[in-house]
Structures are given as C-alpha cells and as structure tokens.
Design an enzyme around this catalytic site. Structure first.
Site, short mmCIF file in Angstrom:
data_model
loop_
_atom_site.label_atom_id
_atom_site.label_comp_id
_atom_site.label_asym_id
_atom_site.label_seq_id
_atom_site.Cartn_x
_atom_site.Cartn_y
_atom_site.Cartn_z
N CYS A 2 0.29 7.86 12.66
CA CYS A 2 -0.84 7.38 13.45
C CYS A 2 -2.11 7.78 12.71
CB CYS A 2 -0.81 8.05 14.81
SG CYS A 2 0.81 7.90 15.59
N ARG A 27 -2.45 2.71 9.42
CA ARG A 27 -1.45 3.74 9.71
C ARG A 27 -0.65 3.44 10.97
NH1 ARG A 27 -2.50 8.44 6.81
NH2 ARG A 27 -1.23 9.62 8.25
N TRP A 73 1.22 4.46 16.09
CA TRP A 73 2.46 3.79 15.70
C TRP A 73 3.55 4.56 16.44
CZ3 TRP A 73 7.11 4.95 13.27
CH2 TRP A 73 7.85 3.83 12.82
N ASN A 99 -0.52 13.04 15.28
CA ASN A 99 0.26 12.23 14.35
C ASN A 99 1.47 13.06 13.96
OD1 ASN A 99 1.20 10.60 12.27
ND2 ASN A 99 -0.23 11.44 10.78
N GLY A 100 2.67 12.51 14.09
CA GLY A 100 3.87 13.27 13.73
C GLY A 100 4.87 13.27 14.87
N GLU A 484 11.55 -7.06 -5.08
CA GLU A 484 10.18 -6.90 -4.57
C GLU A 484 9.66 -8.22 -3.98
OE1 GLU A 484 8.41 -4.59 -3.71
OE2 GLU A 484 6.35 -5.29 -3.76
N LYS A 488 8.46 -8.70 -0.12
CA LYS A 488 7.13 -9.21 0.25
C LYS A 488 7.27 -10.32 1.27
CE LYS A 488 5.17 -6.67 -0.77
NZ LYS A 488 5.46 -5.48 -1.36
N GLU A 491 8.64 -8.96 4.80
CA GLU A 491 7.81 -8.04 5.59
C GLU A 491 6.58 -8.69 6.20
OE1 GLU A 491 6.49 -4.56 3.40
OE2 GLU A 491 5.94 -5.74 1.66
N HIS A 507 29.15 -13.54 -6.69
CA HIS A 507 30.03 -12.68 -5.89
C HIS A 507 29.61 -12.66 -4.43
CE1 HIS A 507 31.89 -11.45 -9.60
NE2 HIS A 507 30.67 -11.31 -10.10
N LYS A 606 1.57 1.34 7.14
CA LYS A 606 1.28 1.53 5.72
C LYS A 606 1.89 2.82 5.21
CE LYS A 606 -0.65 0.52 1.89
NZ LYS A 606 0.14 -0.47 1.14
C1 G6P Z 1 5.92 1.68 4.01
C2 G6P Z 1 4.98 0.60 3.52
C3 G6P Z 1 5.48 0.03 2.19
C4 G6P Z 1 5.65 1.16 1.18
C5 G6P Z 1 6.57 2.26 1.71
C6 G6P Z 1 6.53 3.48 0.81
O1 G6P Z 1 7.13 1.11 4.37
O2 G6P Z 1 4.89 -0.43 4.47
O3 G6P Z 1 4.54 -0.91 1.69
O4 G6P Z 1 6.19 0.63 0.00
O5 G6P Z 1 6.13 2.68 3.00
O6 G6P Z 1 5.23 4.03 0.86
P1 G6P Z 1 4.62 4.98 -0.23
O7 G6P Z 1 3.23 5.28 0.29
O8 G6P Z 1 5.49 6.20 -0.28
O9 G6P Z 1 4.59 4.25 -1.52
#
Ligand code: G6P
Length: 611
Positions: A2, A27, A73, A99-100, A484, A488, A491, A507, A606
């Site tokens: 959060c 966050r 969150w 937060n936590g 990746e 993208k 998500e 396979h 994030k």
């Molecule tokens: C979250 C974010 C991703 C990110 C991942 C790892 O899931 O939505 O975009 O790749 O965390 O985050 P970091 O800050 O450790 O790279």
C-alpha cells in the site's frame, strides 16, 4: 504494497497528502483514505481510487496542518470502505495507516476479543490499532510506550504511521520490512512509502530501518528503536526531479516509459563506459569484481518481468563470462532450502528493490554465506541496502504497473556486468570487448528506430484486440523476450497469452494453433534464425496467424508471415532489448483499445511487498 503519506507542518495537509497518494497509487489502488487533524480528527475513506477520495474530500472545507493518507492493495479483507485505512482503535485514540501484514493478527485478535474488544473491519491493521489502544489504557502508558510495546508483540511486516488523538502535535512512524522515508523540511516534515511524494517539497530524506520508531513533529524529529537503543538519524539527499514522475504529455505512464527507453538505457551506461569504449567500470562492483570473476556459479533471483531479465542474463553471463548461471523465482528459492556453496554469487534483480520474496531470498542467501549483489532501480530501497554490492539501473521512476524500461535497463546492466567480468577473466579479447561496448552505446539509437513501429503496432492491435488467446515464441536470446511479450499482453489487456521456446511448440502448444490463434514469433536474425523459420512454416501449415518481429530488411519472413514488425539489426546479446519494443507497444495498444486501465491493471500492484 500500500502507499502511505503523512504530513506535519504549517501548510494545508489535505492537498499535500492527496497529491502524494496520487504519486503512490502504483502501489495499490483498491481503496483510499485520509485523516486530517484540526482540533478534531476527521477521517475520509472510500472504495476505489485516490480520485474518488479527492472528490469526497472536496465536498467539505475541513483542512488542517497534520494528517496522513493511504492507498490500499488488499491483503486481509476485501476492498471496501470499512477495510480501507486509516483504521481507528476501539476508543478512537489511535488512528493507523499500514503497509504490510501482521502475521499473528488472528491470535492477537482472539486475545483482544476475549477482553471484550469489538472489531469493525476484517483487517490486520485494526488488530494492531486495538492492541495499541488496549496497552495504552490498561497500562496507563504514553502513546509512544504503547506503540513500542505493541510492536514488540506483533510479528510480520509493517510500514506504519500512527496518530494519537491525544497527542496531535506528532506523527509516529515505524518500519519493519516495508519501506518508509521521512522527508526533512523547514518547519515541516513528511513521511511516505517512497520518496516520490516528498521530492516536490524537500530532497533531504531519512530512510527508516527495520525496528525504527520515528516521532515526527513540525520542528523536531526523534528517531528511536522499538528495541532498547537510540539512533542517530542519517539524512541523505535524493536526486529525483518532480518532472520525472509526471506523464509529460503521454496519455499513460506506460507509453511514456516505453518511449523513454533510449534515454533510460543511455543513463544506465552513462559514466560507466570509458570514453574510448575500451572498457566498462561498474563502480558499485569495484570491490567485488575479482570475487565474482572467480565464482563457480551465479544464482539469479527475481520475480515477474525482472525474472525474465534474469533469464536473458543467464544467456549473456554464460556466453561472455563463462560462469554457470541458475535463474530462480525468488518465491521458490526462499522456501525450498536451496543449496548455496561457498563461492556462489546471488544476484537479486528488482525494479522497486522492495519485492518481498526477492528481499527474503536476499536475506536467505546472505545467511547461507553467499555474496549477494543487487540490480535495482529505486535508489536506497530495501534490496540495495541489504546486498553486499550492486548496480543501479538508473532508469528513473517507473510508474506504469507493466514493467518496460526496467526490463531493458536491467538487461543492459547484466550485459555490462558479464562483459566486464568476461574481459577480466580473459574470456573475451580487448577487440571483442570494444566491439560489444560499441554496440551497447548504439542501442539507444536502435531502440529509437524500433519505436517507429508504433503506428503499425496500433494497426495490428486493431486487428487482434478481440482475440482471447495468443502464443509468443522465440529461441535462444529471444525466448525470454517471448515470455516477456506474453506477460505484457496478459497483465494489461487480460488476454490469455503463453510464451514458449519455439521448438517446444511441437510438444503441446501446436495443438492450439488454428486460424483464430495469433502467434507472435520473435524472429530477428541470429544463430537460431534458420530454425525459427521452420517453426513459422509449421504454424502456417496449421493456418495460424503469424505476427513476426524481424530484423529490418528481412524479405524471407515477410513472405511467410501475416504481419511483420521490423527492428534494427544488433548483436544477439542485445537482440532481446531491441525486439521487446514492438511487443510492449502491441500490448499497450491492445489494452487501450479494449478500454483497460493500462497503468493500473486490475488485481496487480507495482511493488509486491507481501509474499
Ligand atoms: C510486480 C509488478 C511487475 C514486476 C514484479 C517484480 O508483479 O507488477 O511489473 O515485474 O512485481 O517487481 P520488482 O520491483 O522486484 O522488479
């Protein structure tokens, strides 16, 4: 994960807190709340975003010079107004944003309930607020004593700001596991989950450490420990400009960050590449370079996109530094009793530097005697402060939840590390080293050119926006790029997508291919080029739709594929960061056309500071 903002000073707190929460919304954004003190304390809370909170607060004139806010969150309890923060203790003496996770909350709650204390929310935070109140009243303690005692009784992680309704000339802030930064002003002080809401007002900051308890007043700041010891505050300067956290004319942070990549990559190698391109000097690794070059194994730990960067790092390290590499999800590594031998190096990759699993993996690796290095973006975040040495990516703040510039700059750092070590070990010659550096320095221009596919990506997005599934394929250096690209897409546009090594298609995934299945093939020219052409033919033979990412001027694939997006030629080790650009753009446009919230996709955050 959060976001928290607190203010105490002489200015109207409301605006400072709301603006700060907007900057922290990456966050978490399922509910938000605010407490303002002006003689009395007023709490505003709502389900939804900071914008909704702002609208609610704007209906009143109530303001004050002390306050705190929270963007949530959810971990315990669904996102609704009751569970939103601030949480208030049963007699209203303590107001808490958190937060936590308080891990032993159920036990503490049971104990408090047995004493007749009622709860109104499902949150672990209310349990903490009530524990503080209970100790405060039962023990006839000061607020500070009650908070200290309560924090010694809870387990888990927290970044906390607490107001005591009877001592409103101060904010209490405490940290364990979840980050908190104090902004030191003149006659005013700030507190936040990271420096972004603060830099507008002051660049002097104090990063709280685990077990710190700060008493923050208008003109005074006292740093204590919840354990019996006192602490000298260490004020640091943050080098973050406010323009760096605005959209700068782009409709979304994600698009801004995609287009920023030439600059971000340039900032990553700036000052680290010798002017004549004869060498790379990573200052953060200076003292440990020799040890790394002698290591027998590197273990990379990361999550999400950073894990994909790690996978590319494996290929680069093994090719150029000839050190065996294993890439692990941090969440798996930390819970599976991993074997760490003397001489192993663990590299933690994290944009935020706060991801709970990656941080825990770092701590575990340290306990087991490994040398631990960090590749992080956020300066002063928890992982760089836990690791023995490391390299910052210098990408600037990444706000869009879907990681873009973090990925390309992480790979840039890993490549620089591998080249520097490879040269030190004598694996690569001086000439080859220089060739690699020449290419590295040309990458920002190549990415600038790759970005020119933007209009075409939008066209393609119009064609494919209603697809329900997509397959992404790549080989060698381009396999992590396929992963990746798929991440993208899923998500931010909620379309199911899978990334696969192209040869593995036979396979299993090949069974999915029909005329409705778009298959994105990352097929720029490298050692696996001939092989991937065979894979494209196999897809076409089954009537699949092929969207190929190819090297400029590739006429062969153009004839076979349904669509091609061209990117400039580069060396295989850099092909990943060039080829990923069209994939970022494609997923961005698809998400926008589907009406999705690109910067804040549902259920994601994030920075995942809970395990
Ligand atoms: C979250 C974010 C991703 C990110 C991942 C790892 O899931 O939505 O975009 O790749 O965390 O985050 P970091 O800050 O450790 O790279």
């Amino acid at each position: 994960m959060c976001g928290i903002v607190g203010y105490i000073g002489s200015r109207p707190a409301r605006e400072i807190i709301i603006n700060g929460l907007k900057r922290l919304e990456y966050r978490g954004y399922d509910s938000a709340g605010l407490a303002i003190i002006n003689g009395e304390t007023k709490i505003f809370k709502c389900k939804g975003r900071v914008m909704d909170l702002e609208e609610m607060v704007n209906k009143t004139d109530f303001n004050g010079t002390v306050g705190m806010g929270h963007t949530r969150w959810a971990t315990h309890g669904e996102p609704n107004e009751l569970n939103a923060h601030p949480q208030i203790s049963y007699k209203g003496n303590f107001i808490v944003v958190h937060n936590g996770i308080i891990e032993n909350y159920a036990l503490v709650k049971k104990h408090l309930q047995s004493r007749g204390i009622q709860f109104t929310s499902q949150t672990d935070t209310e349990v903490l607020a009530n524990l503080i109140e209970h100790l405060y009243l039962e023990g006839d303690l000061t607020a500070e004593q009650a908070i200290t005692m309560a924090l010694n009784r809870v387990e888990g992680a927290y970044g906390l700001v607490i107001i005591c309704a009877k001592e409103t000339d101060r904010l209490f802030a405490a940290k364990k596991g979840s980050p908190l930064v104090i902004g030191v002003g003149e006659g005013e002080n700030f507190i936040a989950s990271d420096a972004t809401p603060i830099v507008e007002y002051t660049q002097r900051v104090i990063y709280l450490k685990d077990d710190d308890l700060a008493v923050i007043m208008k003109d005074e700041l006292i740093l204590k420990s919840i354990r019996p010891k006192n602490i000298e505050p260490e004020v640091k300067q943050v080098d973050l400009k406010i323009g760096e956290i605005d959209k700068e004319g782009f409709p979304h942070f994600m698009l801004k960050e995609i287009f920023e990549q030439p600059r971000a990559i340039h900032d990553t190698f700036r000052g680290r590449v010798l002017p004549d391109h004869s060498g790379i000097m990573l200052g953060g690794l200076h003292t440990v370079l020799e040890t790394i070059s002698k290591s027998e194994r590197i273990i990379i730990v990361a999550c999400g996109t950073s894990w994909h960067a790690g996978l590319l790092g494996e290929y680069i390290f093994e090719e150029f530094a000839r050190i065996p590499v294993e890439v692990e999800y941090a969440s798996e590594f930390r819970y599976r009793d991993p074997i760490i031998k003397k001489g192993d190096i663990v590299i933690a990759i994290s944009q935020s530097g706060e991801t709970a699993d990656t941080l825990a993996a770092v701590k575990l690796a340290k306990e087991r005697g490994a040398m631990v290095l960090g590749v992080c973006n956020v300066v002063g975040s928890s992982i760089p402060r836990e690791t023995h040495a490391g390299v910052y990516t210098h990408a600037g703040p990444e706000i869009g939840v879907a990681s873009t510039k973090a990925f390309t700059t992480q790979v840039t750092v890993l490549a620089m590390m591998a080249f520097e070590i490879g040269f030190l070990k004598g694996v690569i010659s001086q000439d080859y080293y220089k060739t690699l550096i020449d290419e590295l320095v040309s990458i920002p221009d190549k990415i600038e050119n790759a970005l020119k596919v933007n209009d075409q990506a939008l066209e393609l997005a119009r064609k494919y926006k209603d697809t329900r599934n997509a397959l992404y394929l790549g080989r060698g250096y381009l396999f992590p790029v396929a992963l990746e690209g798929a991440l993208k897409l899923k998500e931010i546009s909620y379309i199911h997508a899978e990334g696969y090594p192209a040869a593995e298609m036979k396979h299993g995934p090949i069974a999915l291919i029909d005329e409705n299945m778009p298959v994105v093939v990352v097929a720029t020219r490298d050692d696996t080029y001939e092989k991937i052409i065979n894979n494209i033919q196999e897809i076409k033979a089954r009537k699949g739709n092929v969207i190929a990412i190819v090297t400029e001027g590739d006429e062969l694939i153009k004839k076979m594929a349904d669509y091609v997006l061209e990117v400039p030629a580069t060396l295989p080790s850099f092909s990943g960061i060039v080829a990923v650009i069209p994939l970022q753009l494609l997923s961005y446009h698809i998400a926008v056309l589907r009406g999705c919230n690109v910067d804040q996709p549902r259920n994601l955050a994030k920075s995942v500071t809970v395990e």
